[in-house]
Motif scaffolding. Structure first.
Motif, PDB file in Angstrom:
ATOM      1  N   VAL A  75      32.626  21.363  39.698  1.00  0.00           N
ATOM      2  CA  VAL A  75      32.963  21.644  41.107  1.00  0.00           C
ATOM      3  C   VAL A  75      32.007  21.568  42.442  1.00  0.00           C
ATOM      4  O   VAL A  75      30.778  21.610  41.573  1.00  0.00           O
ATOM      5  CB  VAL A  75      33.856  22.804  40.944  1.00  0.00           C
ATOM      6  N   ALA A  76      32.162  20.842  43.082  1.00  0.00           N
ATOM      7  CA  ALA A  76      31.038  20.572  43.792  1.00  0.00           C
ATOM      8  C   ALA A  76      32.188  20.854  45.308  1.00  0.00           C
ATOM      9  O   ALA A  76      32.834  20.872  45.075  1.00  0.00           O
ATOM     10  CB  ALA A  76      30.703  19.170  43.832  1.00  0.00           C
ATOM     11  N   ALA A  77      31.229  20.760  46.576  1.00  0.00           N
ATOM     12  CA  ALA A  77      31.993  21.511  47.926  1.00  0.00           C
ATOM     13  C   ALA A  77      32.605  20.006  47.878  1.00  0.00           C
ATOM     14  O   ALA A  77      32.525  19.084  48.150  1.00  0.00           O
ATOM     15  CB  ALA A  77      30.481  21.030  48.602  1.00  0.00           C
ATOM     16  N   GLY A  78      33.552  20.463  48.743  1.00  0.00           N
ATOM     17  CA  GLY A  78      34.870  19.451  49.030  1.00  0.00           C
ATOM     18  C   GLY A  78      36.169  19.461  48.106  1.00  0.00           C
ATOM     19  O   GLY A  78      36.818  18.805  48.055  1.00  0.00           O
ATOM     20  N   ALA A  80      38.875  21.465  45.608  1.00  0.00           N
ATOM     21  CA  ALA A  80      39.770  22.624  45.483  1.00  0.00           C
ATOM     22  C   ALA A  80      39.717  23.336  44.339  1.00  0.00           C
ATOM     23  O   ALA A  80      39.254  22.773  42.883  1.00  0.00           O
ATOM     24  CB  ALA A  80      41.473  22.300  45.759  1.00  0.00           C
ATOM     25  N   VAL A  81      39.636  24.773  44.500  1.00  0.00           N
ATOM     26  CA  VAL A  81      39.741  25.236  43.089  1.00  0.00           C
ATOM     27  C   VAL A  81      40.723  26.843  43.078  1.00  0.00           C
ATOM     28  O   VAL A  81      41.190  27.066  44.121  1.00  0.00           O
ATOM     29  CB  VAL A  81      38.338  26.353  43.265  1.00  0.00           C
ATOM     30  N   PHE A  82      42.102  26.655  42.617  1.00  0.00           N
ATOM     31  CA  PHE A  82      43.098  27.246  42.183  1.00  0.00           C
ATOM     32  C   PHE A  82      42.858  28.419  41.620  1.00  0.00           C
ATOM     33  O   PHE A  82      42.049  28.603  40.270  1.00  0.00           O
ATOM     34  CB  PHE A  82      43.950  26.882  41.720  1.00  0.00           C
ATOM     35  N   THR A  83      42.867  29.894  42.141  1.00  0.00           N
ATOM     36  CA  THR A  83      42.853  31.249  42.046  1.00  0.00           C
ATOM     37  C   THR A  83      43.638  32.200  42.271  1.00  0.00           C
ATOM     38  O   THR A  83      44.838  31.422  43.347  1.00  0.00           O
ATOM     39  CB  THR A  83      41.606  32.004  42.007  1.00  0.00           C
ATOM     40  N   VAL A  84      43.791  33.349  42.531  1.00  0.00           N
ATOM     41  CA  VAL A  84      44.545  33.953  42.764  1.00  0.00           C
ATOM     42  C   VAL A  84      43.921  35.011  44.071  1.00  0.00           C
ATOM     43  O   VAL A  84      42.673  35.088  43.886  1.00  0.00           O
ATOM     44  CB  VAL A  84      45.282  35.105  41.497  1.00  0.00           C
ATOM     45  N   SER A  85      44.906  35.622  44.745  1.00  0.00           N
ATOM     46  CA  SER A  85      44.305  36.737  45.803  1.00  0.00           C
ATOM     47  C   SER A  85      44.586  38.077  45.805  1.00  0.00           C
ATOM     48  O   SER A  85      44.108  39.106  46.472  1.00  0.00           O
ATOM     49  CB  SER A  85      45.582  36.685  46.949  1.00  0.00           C
ATOM     50  N   LEU A  86      45.415  38.353  44.731  1.00  0.00           N
ATOM     51  CA  LEU A  86      44.664  39.803  44.084  1.00  0.00           C
ATOM     52  C   LEU A  86      43.512  40.253  43.607  1.00  0.00           C
ATOM     53  O   LEU A  86      44.038  40.090  42.073  1.00  0.00           O
ATOM     54  CB  LEU A  86      45.946  40.350  43.521  1.00  0.00           C
ATOM     55  N   THR A  87      42.087  39.641  44.524  1.00  0.00           N
ATOM     56  CA  THR A  87      41.296  40.271  43.072  1.00  0.00           C
ATOM     57  C   THR A  87      39.819  40.766  43.886  1.00  0.00           C
ATOM     58  O   THR A  87      39.913  40.775  44.624  1.00  0.00           O
ATOM     59  CB  THR A  87      40.951  38.571  42.565  1.00  0.00           C
ATOM     60  N   ALA A  88      38.487  40.960  43.493  1.00  0.00           N
ATOM     61  CA  ALA A  88      37.404  41.536  43.826  1.00  0.00           C
ATOM     62  C   ALA A  88      37.492  39.850  44.911  1.00  0.00           C
ATOM     63  O   ALA A  88      37.683  39.061  44.599  1.00  0.00           O
ATOM     64  CB  ALA A  88      36.566  41.358  43.538  1.00  0.00           C
ATOM     65  N   ILE A  89      37.362  40.361  45.992  1.00  0.00           N
ATOM     66  CA  ILE A  89      36.937  39.678  47.092  1.00  0.00           C
ATOM     67  C   ILE A  89      35.800  38.631  46.737  1.00  0.00           C
ATOM     68  O   ILE A  89      35.639  37.091  47.084  1.00  0.00           O
ATOM     69  CB  ILE A  89      36.676  39.419  48.534  1.00  0.00           C
ATOM     70  N   ALA A  90      34.739  39.105  45.764  1.00  0.00           N
ATOM     71  CA  ALA A  90      33.720  38.450  45.163  1.00  0.00           C
ATOM     72  C   ALA A  90      34.252  37.041  44.578  1.00  0.00           C
ATOM     73  O   ALA A  90      33.461  35.940  44.846  1.00  0.00           O
ATOM     74  CB  ALA A  90      32.632  38.828  43.945  1.00  0.00           C
ATOM     75  N   THR A  91      35.772  36.613  44.233  1.00  0.00           N
ATOM     76  CA  THR A  91      35.699  35.767  43.383  1.00  0.00           C
ATOM     77  C   THR A  91      36.378  34.649  44.415  1.00  0.00           C
ATOM     78  O   THR A  91      35.528  33.488  44.107  1.00  0.00           O
ATOM     79  CB  THR A  91      37.500  35.472  42.257  1.00  0.00           C
ATOM     80  N   ILE A  92      36.279  35.125  45.112  1.00  0.00           N
ATOM     81  CA  ILE A  92      36.562  34.228  46.644  1.00  0.00           C
ATOM     82  C   ILE A  92      35.100  33.460  46.655  1.00  0.00           C
ATOM     83  O   ILE A  92      35.353  32.631  47.484  1.00  0.00           O
ATOM     84  CB  ILE A  92      38.000  34.705  47.604  1.00  0.00           C
ATOM     85  N   ALA A  93      34.489  34.150  47.307  1.00  0.00           N
ATOM     86  CA  ALA A  93      32.654  34.192  47.748  1.00  0.00           C
ATOM     87  C   ALA A  93      32.491  33.465  47.155  1.00  0.00           C
ATOM     88  O   ALA A  93      31.965  32.235  48.339  1.00  0.00           O
ATOM     89  CB  ALA A  93      32.322  35.661  47.998  1.00  0.00           C
ATOM     90  N   ALA A  94      32.208  33.555  45.857  1.00  0.00           N
ATOM     91  CA  ALA A  94      31.527  32.191  45.635  1.00  0.00           C
ATOM     92  C   ALA A  94      32.011  30.669  45.353  1.00  0.00           C
ATOM     93  O   ALA A  94      31.075  30.279  45.880  1.00  0.00           O
ATOM     94  CB  ALA A  94      31.877  33.135  43.100  1.00  0.00           C
ATOM     95  N   ILE A  95      33.811  30.802  45.567  1.00  0.00           N
ATOM     96  CA  ILE A  95      33.429  29.206  45.643  1.00  0.00           C
ATOM     97  C   ILE A  95      33.945  28.851  47.072  1.00  0.00           C
ATOM     98  O   ILE A  95      33.303  27.567  46.869  1.00  0.00           O
ATOM     99  CB  ILE A  95      35.136  29.685  45.220  1.00  0.00           C
ATOM    100  N   VAL A  96      33.600  29.840  48.022  1.00  0.00           N
ATOM    101  CA  VAL A  96      33.478  29.326  49.327  1.00  0.00           C
ATOM    102  C   VAL A  96      32.341  29.754  49.811  1.00  0.00           C
ATOM    103  O   VAL A  96      31.130  27.928  50.261  1.00  0.00           O
ATOM    104  CB  VAL A  96      34.093  30.739  50.393  1.00  0.00           C
ATOM    105  N   ARG A  97      31.379  29.731  48.417  1.00  0.00           N
ATOM    106  CA  ARG A  97      29.924  29.599  48.945  1.00  0.00           C
ATOM    107  C   ARG A  97      29.835  28.337  47.969  1.00  0.00           C
ATOM    108  O   ARG A  97      28.420  27.842  48.918  1.00  0.00           O
ATOM    109  CB  ARG A  97      28.649  30.930  48.367  1.00  0.00           C
ATOM    110  N   LEU A  98      29.839  27.901  47.479  1.00  0.00           N
ATOM    111  CA  LEU A  98      29.996  26.705  46.913  1.00  0.00           C
ATOM    112  C   LEU A  98      30.474  24.993  47.672  1.00  0.00           C
ATOM    113  O   LEU A  98      30.201  24.182  47.082  1.00  0.00           O
ATOM    114  CB  LEU A  98      29.816  26.329  45.191  1.00  0.00           C
ATOM    115  N   GLY A  99      31.040  25.786  48.487  1.00  0.00           N
ATOM    116  CA  GLY A  99      31.307  24.892  49.639  1.00  0.00           C
ATOM    117  C   GLY A  99      33.253  24.442  49.206  1.00  0.00           C
ATOM    118  O   GLY A  99      32.870  23.199  49.428  1.00  0.00           O
ATOM    119  N   ALA A 100      33.285  24.808  48.647  1.00  0.00           N
ATOM    120  CA  ALA A 100      34.513  24.635  48.015  1.00  0.00           C
ATOM    121  C   ALA A 100      35.789  25.373  48.809  1.00  0.00           C
ATOM    122  O   ALA A 100      35.318  26.044  49.114  1.00  0.00           O
ATOM    123  CB  ALA A 100      34.961  24.285  46.742  1.00  0.00           C
TER     124      ALA A 100
END
Ligand SMILES: *Cc1c(COP(=O)(O)O)cnc(C)c1O
Length: 374
Positions: A75-78, A80-100
């Motif tokens: 997975v690279a910047a740009g 899309a990664v499918f995940t859920v909204s009811l999670t520790a924000i860490a899950t989302i933070a990690a995806i955003v940090r890699l640029g996805a």
């Protein structure tokens, strides 16, 4: 006024096994090696064998584990990664940090984990924008997402799967452990998790040798060998003290999970006819009760009642990711997230940790049973 029963208590396990922790830390102090040494290597071997994968790679946190696992599976910047909204924000933070871009999929209102049908709908409905690359199911509260269905949906769409196992050390479904289903998986050893360090720590597990090699390189500046950076990397090393401490914890993980399961069974029995809804259990799955989460309308009223009765509670999670000011502009929602929002408004986490005493469990049951919304 009785003493507060805490919702979580990471120090209790240390107190119970203090001599073993002292010995582990002293061993590191005496070794003269503090980063990526024997303890890390031994922990990686022992943890891979526990999870049932060929490889485990220690990293600096669960958030890093999610990011590095995603990068290692391609997975690279740009993307899309499918995940859920009811999670520790860490899950989302990690995806955003890699640029996805995280694309948030609706959960099943009963299990509180990703709904495989809604995932299939989300993939089908994704017609423009970032290239779909991966799915990150989150095994929430110690219960696994529906991995047989999710892996099938992902495979037929050509997507990689990275499991977020930060709350599911030792959980299983359909005969396989959390961390052994995906192309890779991410674990956190934050002090409140079922397997915990005395600071930050994480690990990636995988059966794919190339994924393991890639995470190993990335955790240390992309080094293939010292001073030779073969790819872009970061500093995300696990240190020797955390690894030594984790090796002690790993020996007790099954015992500790069994205690959590026993406490959950007492709560189930004691709260079955109360005004709160007890957690859903799947027949084909082993739930390890990272959290024991009940649901109630008038949640804040229940929490205040518990607090007055000396029972600590928490909420995982009051504000789903798509409503977080720091992230809502960086994510997309695949559909309305009505179940997610309803669950987020109703959940209350009761005290659960292996050292909770039978008397404390009885007291929690008594207080919750007496609750009437006011
Ligand atoms: C704890 C947690 C993480 C992040 O772990 P850290 O070690 O705190 O970075 C990721 N995902 C979930 C679901 C978690 O509960």
């Amino acid at each position: 006024m009785t003493a507060l029963i805490p919702q979580a208590s990471p120090g209790s396990a240390i107190t119970e096994r203090r001599p073993e922790y002292d010995a582990a830390i002293t061993r590191v102090l005496d070794s003269g090696r503090y980063i990526l040494g024997d303890e890390v290597e031994l922990f990686e071997t022992e943890f891979a064998s526990y999870v049932g994968t060929d490889h485990a790679i220690g990293v600096a946190s669960g958030t890093d584990a999610v990011e590095l696992a995603l990068r290692a599976v391609g997975v690279a910047a740009g993307d899309a990664v499918f995940t859920v909204s009811l999670t520790a924000i860490a899950t989302i933070a990690a995806i955003v940090r890699l640029g996805a871009t995280p694309i948030l999929v609706e959960i099943d209102g009963e299990t509180c984990t990703m709904d495989p049908q809604r995932l299939a709908d989300a993939i089908r409905g994704h017609r423009s924008g970032p290239r779909p690359a991966a799915v990150v199911p989150v095994h929430l509260y110690g219960a696994m997402a529906d991995m047989p269905a999710i892996t099938q949906v992902a495979a037929s769409a050509g997507l990689r799967v990275v499991e977020d196992c930060a709350q599911a050390h030792g959980a299983a479904c359909a005969g396989s452990s959390a961390g052994a289903w995906g192309d890779a998986a991410a674990f956190s050893f934050y002090p409140t998790k079922n397997l915990s360090a005395i600071g930050d720590g994480g690990a990636v597990t995988t059966n794919a040798p190339d994924v393991a090699v890639s995470v190993k390189k990335m955790r240390e500046y992309g080094w293939r060998t010292r001073q030779v950076s073969e790819q872009h990397g970061v500093n995300s090393r696990l240190d020797e003290i955390q690894a030594a401490v984790l090796r002690v914890g790993l020996r007790y993980l099954d015992t500790d999970n069994a205690r959590r399961i026993e406490i959950a069974a007492r709560y189930d029995a004691g709260l079955g006819d109360s005004l709160v809804k007890t957690p859903h259990r799947r027949d084909d799955a082993a739930h390890v009760f990272h959290q024991y989460v009940v649901r109630a309308e008038h949640r804040e009223n229940l929490r205040a009642w518990c607090s007055d009765g000396g029972v600590g509670t928490a909420v995982h999670y009051p504000v789903p990711a798509h409503r977080q000011p720091g992230y809502r502009d960086m994510i997309r929602v695949a559909s309305d997230l009505k179940a997610t929002e309803q669950v987020a408004a109703e959940v209350v986490s009761l005290p659960i940790f292996p050292q909770l005493t039978p008397d404390q469990v009885s007291r929690v049951i008594e207080v919750v049973r007496e609750w009437r919304p006011t």
